[in-house]
Design a protein around this motif. Structure first.
Motif, PDB file in Angstrom:
ATOM      1  N   ARG A 145       0.718  -1.032  -0.071  1.00 43.65           N
ATOM      2  CA  ARG A 145      -0.108   0.010   0.166  1.00 43.65           C
ATOM      3  C   ARG A 145       0.877   1.365   0.014  1.00 43.65           C
ATOM      4  NH1 ARG A 145      -3.344  -0.474   5.206  1.00 43.65           N
ATOM      5  NH2 ARG A 145      -1.494  -1.393   5.980  1.00 43.65           N
ATOM      6  N   GLY A 146       0.403   2.377  -0.377  1.00 46.90           N
ATOM      7  CA  GLY A 146       1.029   3.550  -0.363  1.00 46.90           C
ATOM      8  C   GLY A 146       0.709   4.197   0.873  1.00 46.90           C
ATOM      9  N   ILE A 147       1.324   5.462   1.206  1.00 50.16           N
ATOM     10  CA  ILE A 147       1.236   6.116   2.336  1.00 50.16           C
ATOM     11  C   ILE A 147       0.962   7.546   2.161  1.00 50.16           C
ATOM     12  CG2 ILE A 147       2.356   6.778   4.639  1.00 50.16           C
ATOM     13  CD1 ILE A 147       4.479   4.794   4.021  1.00 50.16           C
ATOM     14  N   ASP A 148      -0.107   8.445   2.714  1.00 48.71           N
ATOM     15  CA  ASP A 148      -0.408   9.505   2.275  1.00 48.71           C
ATOM     16  C   ASP A 148       0.289  10.565   3.391  1.00 48.71           C
ATOM     17  OD1 ASP A 148      -1.888  11.878   1.714  1.00 48.71           O
ATOM     18  OD2 ASP A 148      -3.671  11.476   2.802  1.00 48.71           O
ATOM     19  N   LEU A 149       1.503  10.826   2.739  1.00 44.54           N
ATOM     20  CA  LEU A 149       2.486  11.784   3.442  1.00 44.54           C
ATOM     21  C   LEU A 149       2.713  13.186   2.683  1.00 44.54           C
ATOM     22  CD1 LEU A 149       5.473   9.548   4.341  1.00 44.54           C
ATOM     23  CD2 LEU A 149       4.221  10.617   6.080  1.00 44.54           C
ATOM     24  N   GLU A 150       2.407  14.165   3.382  1.00 47.23           N
ATOM     25  CA  GLU A 150       2.573  15.462   2.768  1.00 47.23           C
ATOM     26  C   GLU A 150       3.876  16.063   3.083  1.00 47.23           C
ATOM     27  OE1 GLU A 150       0.720  17.187   0.520  1.00 47.23           O
ATOM     28  OE2 GLU A 150      -1.037  15.773   0.476  1.00 47.23           O
ATOM     29  N   TYR A 151       5.008  16.403   2.243  1.00 41.68           N
ATOM     30  CA  TYR A 151       5.967  16.811   2.321  1.00 41.68           C
ATOM     31  C   TYR A 151       6.415  18.373   1.974  1.00 41.68           C
ATOM     32  CZ  TYR A 151       8.884  12.766   2.935  1.00 41.68           C
ATOM     33  OH  TYR A 151       9.521  11.343   3.348  1.00 41.68           O
ATOM     34  N   GLU A 152       7.001  18.945   2.542  1.00 43.28           N
ATOM     35  CA  GLU A 152       7.604  20.471   2.230  1.00 43.28           C
ATOM     36  C   GLU A 152       9.166  20.456   2.222  1.00 43.28           C
ATOM     37  OE1 GLU A 152       5.703  23.210   4.906  1.00 43.28           O
ATOM     38  OE2 GLU A 152       7.438  23.394   6.149  1.00 43.28           O
ATOM     39  N   VAL A 153       9.618  21.148   1.038  1.00 42.07           N
ATOM     40  CA  VAL A 153      11.054  21.333   0.877  1.00 42.07           C
ATOM     41  C   VAL A 153      11.357  22.996   1.078  1.00 42.07           C
ATOM     42  CG1 VAL A 153      13.170  21.171  -0.677  1.00 42.07           C
ATOM     43  CG2 VAL A 153      11.213  19.566  -0.627  1.00 42.07           C
ATOM     44  N   GLU A 154      12.175  23.193   2.180  1.00 38.73           N
ATOM     45  CA  GLU A 154      12.410  24.488   2.624  1.00 38.73           C
ATOM     46  C   GLU A 154      13.801  24.885   1.993  1.00 38.73           C
ATOM     47  OE1 GLU A 154      11.153  26.576   6.080  1.00 38.73           O
ATOM     48  OE2 GLU A 154      13.146  26.480   6.636  1.00 38.73           O
ATOM     49  N   TRP A 155      14.152  25.826   1.347  1.00 35.52           N
ATOM     50  CA  TRP A 155      15.659  26.162   0.847  1.00 35.52           C
ATOM     51  C   TRP A 155      15.903  27.619   1.482  1.00 35.52           C
ATOM     52  CZ3 TRP A 155      17.061  25.317  -4.911  1.00 35.52           C
ATOM     53  CH2 TRP A 155      18.255  25.568  -5.103  1.00 35.52           C
ATOM     54  N   ASN A 156      16.621  27.645   2.531  1.00 34.18           N
ATOM     55  CA  ASN A 156      17.016  28.842   3.083  1.00 34.18           C
ATOM     56  C   ASN A 156      15.698  29.593   3.605  1.00 34.18           C
ATOM     57  OD1 ASN A 156      19.710  28.268   2.394  1.00 34.18           O
ATOM     58  ND2 ASN A 156      19.940  29.985   0.996  1.00 34.18           N
ATOM     59  N   GLY A 157      14.918  28.894   4.352  1.00 36.52           N
ATOM     60  CA  GLY A 157      13.516  29.605   4.587  1.00 36.52           C
ATOM     61  C   GLY A 157      12.463  29.705   3.857  1.00 36.52           C
ATOM     62  N   THR A 158      12.711  29.329   2.560  1.00 29.95           N
ATOM     63  CA  THR A 158      11.658  29.632   1.512  1.00 29.95           C
ATOM     64  C   THR A 158      11.296  28.015   1.039  1.00 29.95           C
ATOM     65  OG1 THR A 158      12.560  31.569   0.591  1.00 29.95           O
ATOM     66  CG2 THR A 158      11.115  30.235  -0.873  1.00 29.95           C
ATOM     67  N   VAL A 159       9.917  27.576   1.322  1.00 31.29           N
ATOM     68  CA  VAL A 159       9.241  26.556   0.952  1.00 31.29           C
ATOM     69  C   VAL A 159       9.200  26.581  -0.583  1.00 31.29           C
ATOM     70  CG1 VAL A 159       7.362  24.901   1.002  1.00 31.29           C
ATOM     71  CG2 VAL A 159       8.024  26.294   3.052  1.00 31.29           C
ATOM     72  N   VAL A 160      10.059  25.754  -1.343  1.00 31.15           N
ATOM     73  CA  VAL A 160       9.934  25.545  -2.617  1.00 31.15           C
ATOM     74  C   VAL A 160       9.133  24.318  -3.390  1.00 31.15           C
ATOM     75  CG1 VAL A 160      12.358  26.872  -2.731  1.00 31.15           C
ATOM     76  CG2 VAL A 160      12.345  24.313  -2.583  1.00 31.15           C
ATOM     77  N   SER A 161       9.002  23.485  -2.562  1.00 30.13           N
ATOM     78  CA  SER A 161       8.148  22.438  -2.953  1.00 30.13           C
ATOM     79  C   SER A 161       7.495  21.731  -1.851  1.00 30.13           C
ATOM     80  CB  SER A 161       9.061  21.353  -3.708  1.00 30.13           C
ATOM     81  OG  SER A 161       8.502  20.141  -4.108  1.00 30.13           O
TER      82      SER A 161
END
Length: 399
Positions: free
Chosen positions: A284-300
């Motif tokens: 099965r899959g997993i419902d995870l929500e990520y965020e990628v922060e680059w020098n304080g800015t969430v870029v993805s």
């Protein structure tokens, strides 16, 4: 919301009693101890076992390693810890073994026995194919038939907060007459999920998909730092080597798989149908929500639920040739990327190999990592008492 007064944490806290992740911590100059996080505090598990007259051997050694070796103790340990944090009667004997997170140092949560990294996102694999093979099919012919992976280096897995040194190696751009040696100029991240394995098998034994589920203890956030220029020159014909082996960062807290049960979802449609050894109800899959922060800015904001291959399928494939599985093995999911531009989990994709710079909140632009840059991964998932947080996975680049 219910509050546990002696621990001052609500049941809906992202590190509340429905979560209880494990980590390794020390206080002052003391030796590392296995801990379980509850809110903004950590409970010393071995000390709690001793005062509660419980066998402390599965919690010895200062980290999660001993517990990973005894899968039969996983459920009883969680049930015991859940009861401890819920009952105020334990406060008189346990209070001195609870420490504020601000007062502790966090360490690698377990001894990494072996490390493999997979390539399980169809969107990431397709983007990489379009970047490097624009005149060919984005996916290689084998991609939908098996979880592709490479064998990494366990000795360079480090805990969140550890600085990452810019690697040196050979580079050769397509237009260069010969390779040169020097620091990577295309240093990148890969936002991944790390799967922590417990229990051991014998050489020659393979795991079915459903058996593999019984060996998956929990998850960490994982950043597979990647030197794209070194990787591009070296990877033909045997695959990633020095472009990957210099550092892999994982978060300090291991979230048990049982805490993620409310987040399990069906996989995307798999076409063609995988071979029988890659099928099973546990995939099965997993419902995870990520965020990628680059020098304080969430870029993805990559979504893990779009991943093509399940963790159980990856572990079954890893062992199908009889390779030994050991307690403390770690495998990465591969870069998590969704279908939209704002959900790409690597800077190679976000900047489209440097042709589309990313603008940060301070007005500066980036394509790949510069010295002094800090990247932080975060993720959350549905839990039994509200959303749970997987913490942070962060590193700063040093020249």
């Amino acid at each position: 919301m219910t509050t546990h007064p002696w621990l001052a944490v609500g049941t809906d806290h992202p590190f509340g009693p429905h979560h209880l992740p494990y980590g390794s911590f020390s206080v002052g100059a003391g030796a590392p101890r296995l801990g379980v996080r509850i809110g903004e505090q950590v409970l010393d598990v071995a000390a709690a076992a001793q005062v509660c007259h419980r066998d402390a051997r599965p919690y010895s050694g200062g980290d999660l390693t001993a517990l990973l070796e005894v899968p039969q103790e996983w459920a009883p340990t969680r049930a015991w810890l859940t009861e401890l944090v819920a009952d105020e009667d334990h406060a008189p004997v346990l209070a001195e073994h609870v420490h504020d997170l601000d007062d502790v140092t966090l360490h690698l949560p377990f001894a990494v026995a072996d490390y493999v990294d997979f390539y399980a996102s169809e969107h990431h694999a397709s983007n990489v194919g379009r970047i490097f093979r624009p005149d060919s099919e984005p996916l290689t012919p084998n991609w939908r038939h098996l979880p592709i992976g490479y064998h990494g280096r366990s000795s360079t897995v480090v805990v969140s907060g550890t600085d990452v040194r810019r690697p040196h190696g050979q580079r050769k751009a397509p237009g260069d007459a010969a390779p040169t040696f020097g620091p990577s100029i295309k240093l990148d991240i890969e936002a991944e999920l790390g799967l922590v394995v417990g229990g051991s098998t014998q050489i020659g034994q393979s795991l079915s998909v459903d058996e593999a589920a019984e060996h998956l203890f929990g998850v960490v956030l994982l950043d597979d730092w990647s030197a794209r220029d070194i990787q591009a020159w070296e990877y033909v014909p045997l695959g990633p080597f020095l472009g990957k082996s210099f550092a892999t960062t994982i978060s300090a807290w291991v979230t048990p798989m049982v805490a993620l049960e409310p987040a399990r979802v069906p996989l995307p449609a798999q076409d063609p149908q995988p071979l029988p050894y890659l099928t099973g109800a546990a995939a099965r899959g997993i419902d995870l929500e990520y965020e990628v922060e680059w020098n304080g800015t969430v870029v993805s904001r990559p979504p893990y639920r779009t991943m093509y291959w399940a963790p159980e399928q990856m572990l079954a494939h890893l062992s199908v040739n009889g390779a030994k599985v050991s307690a403390g093995d770690l495998f990465g999911s591969g870069t998590i990327s969704g279908p939209e531009a704002g959900t790409r989990g690597s800077f190679l994709e976000l900047s489209w190999n440097g042709t589309e710079p990313v603008t940060l909140d301070d007005g500066s632009t980036r394509t790949f990592l510069e010295d002094g840059d800090t990247v932080t991964l975060r993720a959350s998932a549905p839990g039994a008492g509200g959303r749970i947080s997987l913490g942070e996975c962060t590193g700063t680049i040093r020249g």
